[in-house]
Design an enzyme around this catalytic site. Sequence first.
Site, PDB file in Angstrom:
ATOM      1  N   TYR A 153       0.843  -1.197   0.000  1.00  0.00           N
ATOM      2  CA  TYR A 153       0.000   0.000   0.000  1.00  0.00           C
ATOM      3  C   TYR A 153       0.877   1.245   0.000  1.00  0.00           C
ATOM      4  O   TYR A 153       1.759   1.396   0.840  1.00  0.00           O
ATOM      5  CB  TYR A 153      -0.911   0.014   1.235  1.00  0.00           C
ATOM      6  CG  TYR A 153      -1.748   1.265   1.333  1.00  0.00           C
ATOM      7  CD1 TYR A 153      -2.817   1.470   0.469  1.00  0.00           C
ATOM      8  CD2 TYR A 153      -1.467   2.244   2.283  1.00  0.00           C
ATOM      9  CE1 TYR A 153      -3.595   2.626   0.551  1.00  0.00           C
ATOM     10  CE2 TYR A 153      -2.238   3.398   2.378  1.00  0.00           C
ATOM     11  CZ  TYR A 153      -3.296   3.584   1.504  1.00  0.00           C
ATOM     12  OH  TYR A 153      -4.053   4.730   1.580  1.00  0.00           O
ATOM     13  N   ASP A 255       9.333   4.182   0.232  1.00  0.00           N
ATOM     14  CA  ASP A 255       8.159   4.659   0.942  1.00  0.00           C
ATOM     15  C   ASP A 255       8.408   4.414   2.426  1.00  0.00           C
ATOM     16  O   ASP A 255       8.274   3.294   2.912  1.00  0.00           O
ATOM     17  CB  ASP A 255       6.920   3.914   0.452  1.00  0.00           C
ATOM     18  CG  ASP A 255       5.656   4.336   1.196  1.00  0.00           C
ATOM     19  OD1 ASP A 255       5.764   5.011   2.231  1.00  0.00           O
ATOM     20  OD2 ASP A 255       4.559   3.965   0.733  1.00  0.00           O
ATOM     21  N   LYS A 282       3.169  10.824   8.201  1.00  0.00           N
ATOM     22  CA  LYS A 282       2.763  10.303   9.512  1.00  0.00           C
ATOM     23  C   LYS A 282       3.474  11.004  10.675  1.00  0.00           C
ATOM     24  O   LYS A 282       3.095  12.093  11.060  1.00  0.00           O
ATOM     25  CB  LYS A 282       2.987   8.796   9.554  1.00  0.00           C
ATOM     26  CG  LYS A 282       2.234   8.069   8.396  1.00  0.00           C
ATOM     27  CD  LYS A 282       1.163   7.212   8.864  1.00  0.00           C
ATOM     28  CE  LYS A 282       0.563   6.373   7.766  1.00  0.00           C
ATOM     29  NZ  LYS A 282      -0.891   6.357   7.806  1.00  0.00           N
TER      30      LYS A 282
END
Length: 444
Positions: A153, A255, A282
């Site tokens: 993801y 990522d 985040k």
Amino acid sequence: MAERIGSQVGGQRSEAQSAALYARARQWIPDGVSRATLLRRPNPIYVDHGEGAWVTDVDGNRYLDCNNNFTSLIMGHADPAIAQAVSAQMERGSAFALACDIEIELASLLCARVESFELIRFCNSGTEAVMGALKAARAFTGRPNVIKVEGAYHGTYDHAEASLASDPTNWGDAAAPATVPFASGTPDSVIEEVGIIHFNDAAGARAAIERQGDRLAAVLLDVMPSQVGLPVIEPEFIAAVREATREVGALLVLDEVISFRLGYSGAQTLLGIDPDITAVAKIIGGGFPVGGVAGREGPMSTFARVGGARAKVPSGGTFTANPITMAAGYATMKQLDHAAFARLDDMGEAVRNGLRSAISKTGVDWQVTGRGSLFKVHPHTRHIRNYRDAHLSSDEAAELEQFEHAMQAGGVYLSGGGFGCLSLATTDDDIAHLLAAATAALPS
């Protein structure tokens, strides 16, 4: 220890107010929520407030938060230093169409921590960070194609979410995984422009990279993808991807939206990876919307104007690098010293070992994976190297959902798929509560 309303393992809980709010929400919001990840049967849980490692819902139930807004709240809820920084900035204003010096402070802090971060450009989410990273890779190389890992993801960009939820009916041969569009209406061109590889398949990755050759802009890689099961990444796989991308002139885009919480300088330093570009988000926003594209000066120069001409990759956004997010992010990252990450490592290991002990005592054929402050429970014992190993049968998925419901009833709030994370607000008593809830929730 303070009384925890509704947090007793196996205690009775009411969700009447959450159910009523969900019924009302569905009158105006498709599916009742704007984030599909909040949906759980029979209704989403509506929060009243959070404090430290705990959240309290509108019905008065308390949960140890092992979701932490999908790993973004590394300091827990309502952290005093973050609250003070945000409050001070609010008195000066929340957003401006002018530059703010706090952006420079956060940028310099992050670039000082990570060797590959020569420059950084902020945005508003992990999805935007991945999009920006891929656009920069395409602009820098002049090539259109990308390769990503099956099941990984990377946000909601068409190219980044290809083969996110492929299954045995469409994922193709093991030797040649298919590119499967995720959202309905995805352009057919995605199939031609995105190649799919297996996690930890060094030979397959090298072959795919060589096959794309001078059409390949970048390989997009998460070193510990949650949807793939939080497997251990194999050094041979890392080496093959890094060497092969350099050989064909493509970039390695990491990522680290989630994995940046694994260490003081992110997972790339722990694993000895030298990426060209990294997407982060985040934890660097301190609980506010944030993203960042960081990397070597060459590819990062695509975001800069040269001689007054438009940048190769123009980027902006009304709330990009807003001072509230930058202040919260700076207050967070200043607290995350080496001792903080050591504490997160110790807590994560205690949770994983405790879960393994509970599984062993219960006698079920389950397992636990993870690293640092991340953990994931699997209702099987298959060795997990890639997405197909971790993919659940319908019976396994049902078993895991029952476990998650039981954990919620026992006062522990997980992400979906048996995935959880810890914040620095977590105490040893909280860990004991988590493990007691898990012991009661495991199938007998």
